[in-house]
Design a protein around this motif. Structure first.
Motif, mmCIF file in Angstrom:
data_model
loop_
_atom_site.group_PDB
_atom_site.id
_atom_site.type_symbol
_atom_site.label_atom_id
_atom_site.label_comp_id
_atom_site.label_asym_id
_atom_site.label_seq_id
_atom_site.Cartn_x
_atom_site.Cartn_y
_atom_site.Cartn_z
ATOM 1 N N ILE A 18 0.841 -1.207 0.000
ATOM 2 C CA ILE A 18 0.000 0.000 0.000
ATOM 3 C C ILE A 18 0.873 1.252 0.000
ATOM 4 N N SER A 34 -5.311 9.827 -1.896
ATOM 5 C CA SER A 34 -6.663 9.319 -1.711
ATOM 6 C C SER A 34 -6.566 7.820 -1.463
ATOM 7 N N LEU A 35 -7.089 7.370 -0.337
ATOM 8 C CA LEU A 35 -7.080 5.935 -0.073
ATOM 9 C C LEU A 35 -7.916 5.189 -1.110
ATOM 10 N N ARG A 36 -8.952 5.818 -1.598
ATOM 11 C CA ARG A 36 -9.762 5.176 -2.636
ATOM 12 C C ARG A 36 -8.948 4.959 -3.904
ATOM 13 N N ALA A 39 -6.556 2.130 -3.323
ATOM 14 C CA ALA A 39 -7.288 0.859 -3.372
ATOM 15 C C ALA A 39 -7.620 0.483 -4.805
ATOM 16 N N ARG A 40 -8.011 1.470 -5.615
ATOM 17 C CA ARG A 40 -8.344 1.190 -7.011
ATOM 18 C C ARG A 40 -7.130 0.652 -7.761
ATOM 19 N N ALA A 45 -11.121 -3.268 -2.585
ATOM 20 C CA ALA A 45 -12.175 -2.391 -2.076
ATOM 21 C C ALA A 45 -11.542 -1.385 -1.122
ATOM 22 N N SER A 46 -12.051 -0.166 -1.134
ATOM 23 C CA SER A 46 -11.464 0.854 -0.256
ATOM 24 C C SER A 46 -11.591 0.447 1.209
ATOM 25 N N SER A 47 -12.637 -0.282 1.528
ATOM 26 C CA SER A 47 -12.796 -0.736 2.916
ATOM 27 C C SER A 47 -11.660 -1.653 3.341
ATOM 28 N N VAL A 49 -8.476 -1.361 2.354
ATOM 29 C CA VAL A 49 -7.317 -0.517 2.649
ATOM 30 C C VAL A 49 -7.462 0.117 4.024
ATOM 31 N N TYR A 50 -8.691 0.456 4.386
ATOM 32 C CA TYR A 50 -8.915 1.080 5.690
ATOM 33 C C TYR A 50 -8.609 0.132 6.850
ATOM 34 N N ARG A 56 -6.383 8.899 5.533
ATOM 35 C CA ARG A 56 -5.327 9.435 4.679
ATOM 36 C C ARG A 56 -4.169 9.935 5.509
#
Length: 225
Positions: A18, A34-36, A39-40, A45-47, A49-50, A56
């Motif tokens: 990451i 952007s974490l999104r 993740a992309r 899924a962004s969830s 990465v969280y 961020r």
């Protein structure tokens, strides 16, 4: 290996992946991470990465700490031989070489502050590695009689540096501590000027030589002849 050991290894590997993707985003988006987006790029899924970085800012902090430690390690490796002046100059060139090799990480830690980001206490130790290394080289040079005395500093800032000297370099004159910090400021400013285009059309052929000239000026202020 136990199941918990496998999970820890997988988590560590994913955390590093990451951060690697986030560093690539620094090159295109600056610190506007952007974490999104991360993740992309990882087809996650962004969830997911969280689960590794809650925000961020947490990811930024990890990148900042890694960058400070990386440049700190480069500086430390450059101070293993030679006399004190040679170690000081080698340190400065090592920091510049690191910055030229990865200007986006340099911009992250020495460029403009990231809007809305407040660096936590965790960053202080890594952030001071280079300046404390300069102070250590200078302190040892002073103790060995390798730097000349200069006019003592006076004024309110001299009192502040007296407190800093007592905390970090007991026995060293406040002037020497002030000169060490000045050297760090000059070094980082010189590197930023080069990376961010301020030398364009003025010093294009021998920027390393110009940097050496500036660092020798800083060394003279410290007390090297």
């Amino acid at each position: 290996m136990s199941a918990s050991g496998v999970r820890a290894r997988v988590r560590a590997e994913m955390t590093e992946e990451i951060k690697a993707v986030a560093r690539r985003h620094l090159a295109t988006d600056g610190a506007n991470l952007s974490l999104r987006a991360v993740a992309r790029d990882m087809s996650m899924a962004s969830s997911a990465v969280y689960r590794y970085f809650a925000s961020r800012d947490e990811l930024l902090t990890a990148l900042i700490i890694d960058a400070y430690n990386s440049v700190g390690e480069a500086a430390e490796l450059a101070t293993t031989g030679g006399n004190a002046l040679e170690r000081f100059l080698s340190l400065a060139h090592a920091v510049r070489d690191w910055a030229l090799a990865d200007p986006h990480q340099w911009a992250l830690i020495y460029g403009s502050p990231v809007p809305g980001y407040q660096a936590p206490q965790d960053t202080i130790g890594p952030a001071t590695r280079v300046i404390l290394l300069i102070a250590d080289v200078v302190r040892k040079a002073y103790e060995n009689g390798e730097v000349a005395d200069r006019q003592p500093i006076t004024g309110r800032f001299a009192e502040e540096f007296a407190a800093v000297a007592e905390r970090f370099t007991p026995g060293a004159p406040p002037r020497l501590v002030a000169a060490s910090l000045s050297a760090f400021v000059q070094m980082s400013g010189a590197i930023s000027a080069e990376l961010f285009g301020q030398l364009n059309n003025s010093v294009d052929e021998d920027r390393r030589g110009f940097f050496e000239y500036q660092m020798r000026g800083a060394a003279y202020l410290i007390g090297w002849e």
